[in-house]
Design a protein around this motif. Sequence first.
Motif, mmCIF file in Angstrom:
data_model
loop_
_atom_site.group_PDB
_atom_site.id
_atom_site.type_symbol
_atom_site.label_atom_id
_atom_site.label_comp_id
_atom_site.label_asym_id
_atom_site.label_seq_id
_atom_site.Cartn_x
_atom_site.Cartn_y
_atom_site.Cartn_z
ATOM 1 N N ILE A 197 52.976 40.394 35.577
ATOM 2 C CA ILE A 197 51.865 40.148 36.506
ATOM 3 C C ILE A 197 51.919 41.137 37.678
ATOM 4 O O ILE A 197 50.899 41.703 38.081
ATOM 5 C CB ILE A 197 51.907 38.696 37.014
ATOM 6 C CG1 ILE A 197 51.584 37.734 35.861
ATOM 7 C CG2 ILE A 197 50.929 38.482 38.152
ATOM 8 C CD1 ILE A 197 51.760 36.262 36.218
ATOM 9 N N SER A 198 53.157 41.320 38.193
ATOM 10 C CA SER A 198 53.321 42.274 39.304
ATOM 11 C C SER A 198 52.870 43.669 38.895
ATOM 12 O O SER A 198 52.181 44.369 39.654
ATOM 13 C CB SER A 198 54.789 42.314 39.744
ATOM 14 O OG SER A 198 55.208 41.049 40.181
ATOM 15 N N ILE A 237 37.063 45.055 40.037
ATOM 16 C CA ILE A 237 36.622 44.357 38.815
ATOM 17 C C ILE A 237 37.819 44.073 37.908
ATOM 18 O O ILE A 237 37.933 42.996 37.317
ATOM 19 C CB ILE A 237 35.553 45.201 38.077
ATOM 20 C CG1 ILE A 237 34.266 45.258 38.913
ATOM 21 C CG2 ILE A 237 35.265 44.630 36.692
ATOM 22 C CD1 ILE A 237 33.222 46.207 38.379
ATOM 23 N N LYS A 238 38.721 45.066 37.807
ATOM 24 C CA LYS A 238 39.907 44.899 36.964
ATOM 25 C C LYS A 238 40.775 43.733 37.454
ATOM 26 O O LYS A 238 41.268 42.908 36.653
ATOM 27 C CB LYS A 238 40.731 46.187 36.952
ATOM 28 C CG LYS A 238 41.894 46.168 35.971
ATOM 29 C CD LYS A 238 42.592 47.511 35.927
ATOM 30 C CE LYS A 238 43.734 47.485 34.925
ATOM 31 N NZ LYS A 238 44.447 48.787 34.870
ATOM 32 N N ILE A 291 42.549 37.997 36.886
ATOM 33 C CA ILE A 291 42.587 36.617 37.390
ATOM 34 C C ILE A 291 41.850 35.689 36.436
ATOM 35 O O ILE A 291 42.295 34.572 36.152
ATOM 36 C CB ILE A 291 41.980 36.554 38.805
ATOM 37 C CG1 ILE A 291 42.903 37.298 39.790
ATOM 38 C CG2 ILE A 291 41.785 35.104 39.262
ATOM 39 C CD1 ILE A 291 42.297 37.519 41.157
ATOM 40 N N ASP A 292 40.686 36.176 35.934
ATOM 41 C CA ASP A 292 39.909 35.358 34.985
ATOM 42 C C ASP A 292 40.713 35.083 33.719
ATOM 43 O O ASP A 292 40.649 33.981 33.151
ATOM 44 C CB ASP A 292 38.595 36.058 34.631
ATOM 45 C CG ASP A 292 37.608 36.048 35.800
ATOM 46 O OD1 ASP A 292 37.801 35.203 36.704
ATOM 47 O OD2 ASP A 292 36.669 36.866 35.787
ATOM 48 N N ILE A 305 45.202 29.296 31.213
ATOM 49 C CA ILE A 305 45.644 27.968 31.674
ATOM 50 C C ILE A 305 44.753 26.878 31.085
ATOM 51 O O ILE A 305 45.223 25.838 30.618
ATOM 52 C CB ILE A 305 45.647 27.906 33.219
ATOM 53 C CG1 ILE A 305 46.724 28.838 33.784
ATOM 54 C CG2 ILE A 305 45.867 26.482 33.706
ATOM 55 C CD1 ILE A 305 46.637 29.056 35.277
ATOM 56 N N LYS A 306 43.433 27.130 31.092
ATOM 57 C CA LYS A 306 42.496 26.147 30.535
ATOM 58 C C LYS A 306 42.726 25.948 29.044
ATOM 59 O O LYS A 306 42.734 24.819 28.536
ATOM 60 C CB LYS A 306 41.050 26.606 30.777
ATOM 61 C CG LYS A 306 40.562 26.352 32.178
ATOM 62 C CD LYS A 306 39.076 26.664 32.269
ATOM 63 C CE LYS A 306 38.530 26.317 33.650
ATOM 64 N NZ LYS A 306 37.070 26.559 33.724
ATOM 65 N N LEU A 307 42.907 27.059 28.313
ATOM 66 C CA LEU A 307 43.136 26.960 26.865
ATOM 67 C C LEU A 307 44.453 26.254 26.567
ATOM 68 O O LEU A 307 44.556 25.469 25.622
ATOM 69 C CB LEU A 307 43.127 28.359 26.232
ATOM 70 C CG LEU A 307 41.773 29.062 26.182
ATOM 71 C CD1 LEU A 307 41.949 30.507 25.739
ATOM 72 C CD2 LEU A 307 40.809 28.339 25.233
#
Length: 459
Positions: A257-258, A298-299, A304-305, A311-313
């Motif tokens: 992530i970093s 945007i990237k 983040i999206d 997480i939702k899945l």
Amino acid sequence: MLKFHQIILKKILTLFLALFVVVGTIVYYWSYEFYIDETQEALRQDLEILSLQLTPKTDFDALALKVKQNLGLRLTIIAEDGHIIAESHKDKAKMENHRYRDEIMQARKDGYGEKIRHSNTLDRTLLYVVKKVDFNQSTIYLRLAKEIKGIQEQIANLGLKIFAVILLFLFTLLFATYKIHKELEYEVNKIVHFLKSLTKNKKSTYIKSEYSEEFSYITKLLTKVAQIIVKKEKKKSKYTQKLQEANQQKDDIISAISHEFKNPIAVVNGYSQTLLEDSDINPNIRNKFLEKIHKNGIKLSELIDRLRLSIKLDSGGQNLSLQKVNLYNLVEECVENIKINYHNRETLIEGDKDVTLEVDPTLFGIVICNLLENAYKYSEDEVRIKISQNSLDFIDTGIGIKAKDLENITQKFYRASTNKWNNSLGLGLFLVNNIIALHKFKLKIQSKENEGSSFSVKF
């Protein structure tokens, strides 16, 4: 502190010693009483014989000497008034009156009398037996005496024989006890060594004893305990390993992530700082910098999206908005969007242009875009997309994926670092697989190193 088998040996030896003392004492007194009774009976029989031999012409002094010589017994003949008529071992004139001696008084009453006492005349302890005899119209008392010392010597001889037998028996028991002691020592040591092994890394898990029912039961219980301990340690080891893997995965996730966030943030910071510091910068350059900042913004938003979608899945909280969609048109749209970043790549779309699916266009578009972008990243030649009524296939001739990575490539945050396969955050194929599963489709992956890969969505 004594060992178990030593305690048993000590107790058995103590028991044997106590038994020996008790039995020896009982045997001694029993033998003593037995010999006294036997001697008394023998003396009575001798008195009976002597009384039958008496006649008016009997010489009592001669009879007393004859008994002394032939039987080795002391014979005393006493008158009713207590004076001594004849004596085999002493001058009768010097002897006291015996009228009130215990044995005489008993014989006067019962016909026979017995007494063990010390003789002042002979200075010895004697067993006296007296018979009351009616002789020549008067009463006399025939008294035979035998020295107790002789009886005690006989008892001692018998005691020695009994002692020898008991001693032999004791040695036999001691030998048997020693054998039992050694057997117990072996069994106990075996159990101790087994228990010690449980404290070491290399544990024994089986022990057996057929020495006795108790030892058999104990060893069976110990075997069960050992197996339980080993199982628990294996579980603990697996749990520890899982924790280590989870910690490593956590570190990898944070690192990934970093890394993914660091580059676009660095671009945004760098260009924005330049714009702030140079107010007279060329307008064309300013616009170019702003475009760069916008693209990286945007990237970041897309990253983040992706995280939010994963997480939702993962939690099952993502719902589908199903629509009938032309698959060919959705693929073409995705190809056009992706080619903005891959200007020189060739994509061949083959197959049926009329395939219609009931899918969530947004989520299924993510599937197509991810699979297409992976094909672009890890191959240099053209990418083929085949559309049919049963599947959607993405085929490339790139570096391929190792067999061991194929099993885990769709897991969350999994990154195959070898063979230059870098699955970004490790979310791409995780999202693809979960979105496909949400639509009740299946993902099939085939790959060979240095030959290429095929990602197929089976409807």
